[in-house]
Design an enzyme around this catalytic site. Structure first.
Site, mmCIF file in Angstrom:
data_model
loop_
_atom_site.group_PDB
_atom_site.id
_atom_site.type_symbol
_atom_site.label_atom_id
_atom_site.label_comp_id
_atom_site.label_asym_id
_atom_site.label_seq_id
_atom_site.Cartn_x
_atom_site.Cartn_y
_atom_site.Cartn_z
ATOM 1 N N GLU A 141 -48.076 -79.039 55.338
ATOM 2 C CA GLU A 141 -46.779 -78.473 55.733
ATOM 3 C C GLU A 141 -45.731 -79.565 55.947
ATOM 4 O O GLU A 141 -44.557 -79.378 55.604
ATOM 5 C CB GLU A 141 -46.936 -77.619 56.993
ATOM 6 C CG GLU A 141 -47.868 -76.425 56.840
ATOM 7 C CD GLU A 141 -47.488 -75.514 55.673
ATOM 8 O OE1 GLU A 141 -46.271 -75.370 55.395
ATOM 9 O OE2 GLU A 141 -48.395 -74.951 55.038
ATOM 10 N N HIS A 144 -44.401 -80.412 52.654
ATOM 11 C CA HIS A 144 -43.356 -79.460 52.256
ATOM 12 C C HIS A 144 -42.006 -79.868 52.852
ATOM 13 O O HIS A 144 -40.971 -79.828 52.175
ATOM 14 C CB HIS A 144 -43.705 -78.052 52.752
ATOM 15 C CG HIS A 144 -44.627 -77.280 51.863
ATOM 16 N ND1 HIS A 144 -44.469 -77.213 50.497
ATOM 17 C CD2 HIS A 144 -45.712 -76.498 52.158
ATOM 18 C CE1 HIS A 144 -45.421 -76.433 49.980
ATOM 19 N NE2 HIS A 144 -46.188 -76.002 50.969
#
Length: 365
Positions: A141, A144
């Site tokens: 994450e 990202h």
């Protein structure tokens, strides 16, 4: 170096390599990288999305998570907070994004937001994964966030919801779904990029593999085997005939993520590559060089990747594409042999020809 809210320097909980100034280009999948480089080069791109942010329910989402989820901190889910700061330290992400834990039995995580990314993980995921598996997910994450994927994920969520609301307008729905389909194809590649970021953070390939297996089969590691799981990916890619190839495409189109076995196989392949080893040795593109990145070079890398994928794929449809590109003579016969693999096909005189070379499942051009 990032600092904890209390001001103390944050260091990894165990000895891991750190990547000062690393550019997301170092771990991005070629298709993901080419799209991002092109978007970053567009004049007025930031202005467009700041304008668009007024139309998107981002503020509402932030308030929703703040009011109805648990924000990770030193006081709440402290072990996740340590992992988050650790991941940001390793990837040299200066500003630590807020993370929330949301009550949901479905294992999931996402990074969304236009102005600033926020990370959300579900209780189902927290309960499913052990510490090192979870560390890879948190790194995923943060990857990202570093790549700027949160912007496009937010837009994808918005457009998907919009498509459902205007489904009664035939042409309007078709136009929006065309954009959604293209965004999903890009986002599936961005997931492969983020898996690589997770590996750079966790630096434990087996933990990454276990986490992906658990997403597919639940918390039953004693009943699962990484090698057997990876064999499924090979069987998925190479098995069946053209009908199965079409079904694979249809199954994949509505998904924002690649299939789990495919993700595991792609990550293992990247972990064994020279690109990964060079990053671990400290040789990688720097963030301060991003502005000088060539769009045409990025697109060439992406095109070369897809060409290599077609060339090396075991999928029957990709085999047919190679035949067409290579100017194969009897394409009609090849097509029949591929669709009806293993069975005799009529020869030109109407009899049965049992010697069709494509009858063997191992005989693929």
């Amino acid at each position: 170096m990032t600092e904890s809210p209390g001001g103390s320097a944050n260091v990894p909980s165990r000895d891991r390599r750190r990547f000062p100034g690393i550019s997301s280009r170092s771990y991005e999948h070629p298709a993901d990288r080419s799209a991002l480089v092109a978007l970053r080069k567009l004049s007025g791109f930031d202005t467009v999305f700041k304008t668009l942010s007024g139309l998107l329910p981002e503020r509402s989402l932030r308030l929703l998570f703040l009011s109805d989820s648990v924000r990770v901190s030193d006081q709440q889910f402290a072990h996740l907070n340590d992992m988050l700061r650790d991941a940001c330290y390793i990837l040299d992400l200066e500003k630590v994004p807020p993370m929330y834990v949301n009550q949901d039995p479905q294992p999931n995580a996402m990074c969304i937001g236009l102005d600033e990314p926020i990370i959300v993980v579900t209780t189902g995921l927290v309960e499913l994964l052990d510490e090192e598996e979870m560390r890879a997910v948190v790194g995923h994450e943060v990857g990202h966030a570093l790549s700027g994927h949160a912007v496009y994920r937010t837009i994808l969520l918005f457009l998907t919801n919009l498509a459902m609301k205007v489904a009664w307008i035939p042409l309007g729905n078709v136009a929006i779904m065309a954009i959604v389909t293209a965004l999903r194809e890009w986002f599936r590649k961005s997931e492969l990029s983020a898996d690589r970021a997770g590996l750079l953070v966790g630096q434990d390939l087996q933990a990454s593999m276990r986490g992906l297996m658990k997403l597919a089969g639940g918390n039953h590691l004693h009943e699962m085997n990484v090698d057997a799981f990876l064999k499924q990916a090979d069987e998925y890619e190479s098995g069946g005939d053209l009908r199965d190839s079409v079904l694979k495409i249809l199954n994949l189109l509505p998904r924002s993520h690649p299939f789990t076995t495919v993700r595991a196989a792609e990550l293992k392949k990247w972990a064994a590559s020279r690109d990964y080893q060079r990053i671990m040795d400290g040789h990688y593109p720097r963030r301060d060089e991003d502005k000088d990145t060539s769009v045409s070079d990025s697109f060439r890398d992406s095109a070369a990747h897809y060409a290599d994928s077609v060339r090396n794929s075991k999928d029957p449809l990709m085999g047919l594409v190679r035949d067409i590109a290579g100017g194969a003579g009897d394409l009609g016969g090849k097509l029949r042999d591929t669709v009806f693999r293993g069975g005799p096909r009529p020869d030109s005189s109407g009899g049965a020809n049992g010697s069709g070379g494509a009858g063997s499942p191992d005989d693929r051009s």
